[in-house]
Motif scaffolding. Sequence first.
Motif, PDB file in Angstrom:
ATOM      1  N   ARG A  33       0.811  -1.240  -0.087  1.00 59.84           N
ATOM      2  CA  ARG A  33      -0.280   0.143   0.031  1.00 59.84           C
ATOM      3  C   ARG A  33       0.654   1.355   0.143  1.00 59.84           C
ATOM      4  O   ARG A  33       1.639   1.635   0.968  1.00 59.84           O
ATOM      5  CB  ARG A  33      -0.831  -0.278   1.337  1.00 59.84           C
ATOM      6  CG  ARG A  33      -1.973   1.053   1.339  1.00 59.84           C
ATOM      7  CD  ARG A  33      -2.752   0.787   2.536  1.00 59.84           C
ATOM      8  NE  ARG A  33      -3.758   1.783   2.869  1.00 59.84           N
ATOM      9  CZ  ARG A  33      -4.860   1.740   3.818  1.00 59.84           C
ATOM     10  NH1 ARG A  33      -4.787   0.938   4.484  1.00 59.84           N
ATOM     11  NH2 ARG A  33      -5.728   2.879   3.806  1.00 59.84           N
ATOM     12  N   VAL A  71      -4.405   7.606  -7.140  1.00 67.19           N
ATOM     13  CA  VAL A  71      -5.460   7.245  -7.996  1.00 67.19           C
ATOM     14  C   VAL A  71      -6.132   8.693  -8.308  1.00 67.19           C
ATOM     15  O   VAL A  71      -6.704   9.014  -9.435  1.00 67.19           O
ATOM     16  CB  VAL A  71      -6.304   6.184  -7.943  1.00 67.19           C
ATOM     17  CG1 VAL A  71      -5.499   4.891  -7.707  1.00 67.19           C
ATOM     18  CG2 VAL A  71      -7.121   6.403  -6.463  1.00 67.19           C
ATOM     19  N   LEU A  75      -8.310  10.203  -3.261  1.00 70.16           N
ATOM     20  CA  LEU A  75      -7.553   8.855  -2.862  1.00 70.16           C
ATOM     21  C   LEU A  75      -6.510   8.659  -3.186  1.00 70.16           C
ATOM     22  O   LEU A  75      -5.873   8.114  -4.001  1.00 70.16           O
ATOM     23  CB  LEU A  75      -8.552   7.669  -3.485  1.00 70.16           C
ATOM     24  CG  LEU A  75     -10.138   7.713  -3.092  1.00 70.16           C
ATOM     25  CD1 LEU A  75     -10.872   6.739  -4.075  1.00 70.16           C
ATOM     26  CD2 LEU A  75     -10.345   7.186  -1.554  1.00 70.16           C
ATOM     27  N   HIS A  79      -2.486   0.573  -4.395  1.00 67.48           N
ATOM     28  CA  HIS A  79      -2.403  -0.844  -3.727  1.00 67.48           C
ATOM     29  C   HIS A  79      -1.822  -1.740  -4.987  1.00 67.48           C
ATOM     30  O   HIS A  79      -2.647  -1.762  -6.021  1.00 67.48           O
ATOM     31  CB  HIS A  79      -3.853  -1.076  -3.459  1.00 67.48           C
ATOM     32  CG  HIS A  79      -4.311  -0.383  -2.240  1.00 67.48           C
ATOM     33  ND1 HIS A  79      -4.968  -0.943  -1.248  1.00 67.48           N
ATOM     34  CD2 HIS A  79      -4.091   0.810  -1.699  1.00 67.48           C
ATOM     35  CE1 HIS A  79      -5.237  -0.196  -0.287  1.00 67.48           C
ATOM     36  NE2 HIS A  79      -4.942   1.074  -0.637  1.00 67.48           N
ATOM     37  N   ARG A 139      -9.942   0.147  -6.891  1.00 66.16           N
ATOM     38  CA  ARG A 139     -10.429   0.927  -5.552  1.00 66.16           C
ATOM     39  C   ARG A 139     -11.435  -0.149  -4.913  1.00 66.16           C
ATOM     40  O   ARG A 139     -11.569  -0.188  -3.611  1.00 66.16           O
ATOM     41  CB  ARG A 139     -11.048   2.320  -5.893  1.00 66.16           C
ATOM     42  CG  ARG A 139     -10.015   3.430  -5.985  1.00 66.16           C
ATOM     43  CD  ARG A 139     -10.620   4.766  -6.487  1.00 66.16           C
ATOM     44  NE  ARG A 139     -11.151   4.663  -7.791  1.00 66.16           N
ATOM     45  CZ  ARG A 139     -11.663   5.883  -8.465  1.00 66.16           C
ATOM     46  NH1 ARG A 139     -11.778   6.900  -7.690  1.00 66.16           N
ATOM     47  NH2 ARG A 139     -12.142   5.558  -9.625  1.00 66.16           N
ATOM     48  N   ARG A 140     -12.372  -0.593  -5.559  1.00 66.89           N
ATOM     49  CA  ARG A 140     -13.258  -1.579  -4.923  1.00 66.89           C
ATOM     50  C   ARG A 140     -12.701  -2.820  -4.286  1.00 66.89           C
ATOM     51  O   ARG A 140     -13.070  -3.204  -3.351  1.00 66.89           O
ATOM     52  CB  ARG A 140     -14.267  -1.928  -6.112  1.00 66.89           C
ATOM     53  CG  ARG A 140     -13.509  -3.075  -7.027  1.00 66.89           C
ATOM     54  CD  ARG A 140     -14.445  -3.524  -8.188  1.00 66.89           C
ATOM     55  NE  ARG A 140     -13.992  -4.567  -9.098  1.00 66.89           N
ATOM     56  CZ  ARG A 140     -13.283  -4.026 -10.339  1.00 66.89           C
ATOM     57  NH1 ARG A 140     -13.104  -2.804 -10.467  1.00 66.89           N
ATOM     58  NH2 ARG A 140     -12.806  -4.979 -10.990  1.00 66.89           N
ATOM     59  N   TRP A 142      -9.672  -2.246  -2.276  1.00 63.07           N
ATOM     60  CA  TRP A 142      -9.007  -1.568  -1.389  1.00 63.07           C
ATOM     61  C   TRP A 142      -9.751  -1.959   0.318  1.00 63.07           C
ATOM     62  O   TRP A 142      -9.063  -2.211   1.105  1.00 63.07           O
ATOM     63  CB  TRP A 142      -9.032  -0.013  -1.318  1.00 63.07           C
ATOM     64  CG  TRP A 142      -8.444   0.451  -2.559  1.00 63.07           C
ATOM     65  CD1 TRP A 142      -7.616  -0.356  -3.370  1.00 63.07           C
ATOM     66  CD2 TRP A 142      -7.691   1.735  -2.923  1.00 63.07           C
ATOM     67  NE1 TRP A 142      -7.025   0.812  -4.350  1.00 63.07           N
ATOM     68  CE2 TRP A 142      -7.017   1.711  -3.867  1.00 63.07           C
ATOM     69  CE3 TRP A 142      -8.094   2.941  -2.085  1.00 63.07           C
ATOM     70  CZ2 TRP A 142      -6.409   2.911  -4.461  1.00 63.07           C
ATOM     71  CZ3 TRP A 142      -7.490   3.964  -2.518  1.00 63.07           C
ATOM     72  CH2 TRP A 142      -6.829   3.949  -3.550  1.00 63.07           C
TER      73      TRP A 142
END
Length: 277
Positions: A33, A71, A75, A79, A139-140, A142
């Motif tokens: 991360r 991103v 945010l 990752h 992102r989904r 994370w």
Amino acid sequence: MKFRAKITGKGRLELFIHVSGTVARLAKVCVLRVRPDSLCFGPAGFRGLREAGLWCEVRRGAFQQFHMEGVSEELDEIHLELTAEHLSRAARSAAGASSLKLQLTHRRRPCLTVAVALASPLGRARSVVHDLPVQVLPRRAWRDCPPPSLRAADASIHLPRWRTLRSIVERMANVGDHVLVEANLRGRMTLSMETEVVSIKSHFKNLGNPPESAGVPPHRDLESMVQVRVDNRKLLQFLEGQQINPTMALCSIWDNSLLQLVLVQEDVSLQYFMPAL
């Protein structure tokens, strides 16, 4: 998304080699991360605290140069999922090097490029480059690798000498699968295990408790022990696998629920969680 960082100096290079080696011994696949102030290694795939896992943070101070763009402004993270042993092997090639660079690149697929600058006997600089395949997590995904969030422990205590602790746990692992870890707020800690034919118990006292342990409820009996029974071999794996030579080592217990081991050295902190059996 952009990321690049540079490490120089013998001490910092050795620290990163030890961190990556520790992560590789404790996790086959991990999520790196990338944040504006640190790199964090965590487990791949969220399983809560139902199995042993690590969380390791390398703060920005460990790097000579550190630049990232996430991103988005809101945010500001990246990752990356990668094989921990690949990073460890690349980092080991920096033993005796003058610098190590990390960069997010694209070599037909996303890669974490590790460039190591080596000095040759003739004084000429040589470079060894490792392109490590990574998966850039959307992102989904994370939410599947969140940082640890826990209530205050029932007891936290400084660990005894590492070599002594490892030797005791190793002997217990040769006899049984489980170890009972107990501690209180008076600096006492015990390790014990019992089978049908043998019983082993080791006592430690005057270990000291961290300052945050002072904020306990007034009715709490400081002599009372809290306990957690954990997998002996998982505990030994951690004691044998960590390589960072911490300046502070703590053990925290949530009664009959969770064991947390915390190691701190300069700009690195490592947490290892073991659920109760």
